[in-house]
Design a protein around this motif. Structure first.
Motif, PDB file in Angstrom:
ATOM      1  N   ARG A 120       4.329   1.752  -6.325  1.00  0.00           N
ATOM      2  CA  ARG A 120       4.723   1.447  -4.943  1.00  0.00           C
ATOM      3  C   ARG A 120       4.034   2.407  -3.971  1.00  0.00           C
ATOM      4  O   ARG A 120       3.575   1.999  -2.920  1.00  0.00           O
ATOM      5  N   GLN A 121       3.944   3.678  -4.311  1.00  0.00           N
ATOM      6  CA  GLN A 121       3.312   4.662  -3.433  1.00  0.00           C
ATOM      7  C   GLN A 121       1.833   4.337  -3.240  1.00  0.00           C
ATOM      8  O   GLN A 121       1.312   4.447  -2.148  1.00  0.00           O
ATOM      9  N   LYS A 122       1.152   3.900  -4.303  1.00  0.00           N
ATOM     10  CA  LYS A 122      -0.256   3.522  -4.190  1.00  0.00           C
ATOM     11  C   LYS A 122      -0.415   2.335  -3.255  1.00  0.00           C
ATOM     12  O   LYS A 122      -1.333   2.292  -2.436  1.00  0.00           O
ATOM     13  N   GLU A 123       0.489   1.342  -3.355  1.00  0.00           N
ATOM     14  CA  GLU A 123       0.429   0.165  -2.488  1.00  0.00           C
ATOM     15  C   GLU A 123       0.629   0.560  -1.030  1.00  0.00           C
ATOM     16  O   GLU A 123      -0.065   0.075  -0.148  1.00  0.00           O
ATOM     17  N   LYS A 126      -1.573   1.588   4.425  1.00  0.00           N
ATOM     18  CA  LYS A 126      -1.774   2.486   5.571  1.00  0.00           C
ATOM     19  C   LYS A 126      -3.247   2.587   5.918  1.00  0.00           C
ATOM     20  O   LYS A 126      -3.615   2.507   7.084  1.00  0.00           O
ATOM     21  N   SER A 127      -4.097   2.783   4.931  1.00  0.00           N
ATOM     22  CA  SER A 127      -5.510   2.963   5.227  1.00  0.00           C
ATOM     23  C   SER A 127      -6.126   1.675   5.770  1.00  0.00           C
ATOM     24  O   SER A 127      -6.945   1.720   6.684  1.00  0.00           O
ATOM     25  N   SER A 128      -5.719   0.504   5.265  1.00  0.00           N
ATOM     26  CA  SER A 128      -6.277  -0.739   5.793  1.00  0.00           C
ATOM     27  C   SER A 128      -5.780  -0.978   7.212  1.00  0.00           C
ATOM     28  O   SER A 128      -6.518  -1.494   8.051  1.00  0.00           O
ATOM     29  N   PHE A 129      -4.545  -0.609   7.514  1.00  0.00           N
ATOM     30  CA  PHE A 129      -4.022  -0.749   8.867  1.00  0.00           C
ATOM     31  C   PHE A 129      -4.798   0.148   9.827  1.00  0.00           C
ATOM     32  O   PHE A 129      -5.205  -0.290  10.905  1.00  0.00           O
ATOM     33  N   LEU A 130      -5.028   1.384   9.433  1.00  0.00           N
ATOM     34  CA  LEU A 130      -5.764   2.306  10.293  1.00  0.00           C
ATOM     35  C   LEU A 130      -7.191   1.827  10.517  1.00  0.00           C
ATOM     36  O   LEU A 130      -7.722   1.938  11.626  1.00  0.00           O
ATOM     37  N   MET A 131      -7.814   1.274   9.483  1.00  0.00           N
ATOM     38  CA  MET A 131      -9.168   0.759   9.643  1.00  0.00           C
ATOM     39  C   MET A 131      -9.183  -0.441  10.587  1.00  0.00           C
ATOM     40  O   MET A 131     -10.118  -0.608  11.361  1.00  0.00           O
TER      41      MET A 131
END
Length: 91
Positions: A39-42, A47-52
């Motif tokens: 779950r933490q990896k997901e 988060k990173s795709s949202f920031l990108m």
């Protein structure tokens, strides 16, 4: 022997010493740890795709848009009625 191998061996010895009725509880806890790790990896990937996706939102070729923004807002807000989604058409 490195510390990870030593820790694993010690963990195996502790598991072997547990009473049988505690193994079910241990298995549930291990499954929870696996779930939590996955779950933490997901969440991190999300988060990173949202920031990108929002990284380019502030990009602009104009140097100073603050004055222009004020002009746009003056035209959009009716001084008496405030914000309006529909244009007033008196008939």
């Amino acid at each position: 022997m490195d510390t990870l191998t030593t820790d694993r061996q010690r963990l195996i010895e502790v598991i072997n010493a547990l009473p049988d009725e505690k193994l079910i509880e241990l298995a549930s806890f291990v499954e929870y740890l696996q779930y939590k790790s996955t779950r933490q990896k997901e969440v991190d990937n999300h988060k990173s795709s949202f920031l990108m996706s929002i990284a380019g939102l502030g990009a602009s070729t104009e140097n100073n848009i603050s004055e222009r923004d004020e002009d746009i807002l003056k035209n959009e807000i009716d001084p008496v009625r405030g914000w309006s989604l529909k244009a007033d058409n008196p008939t």
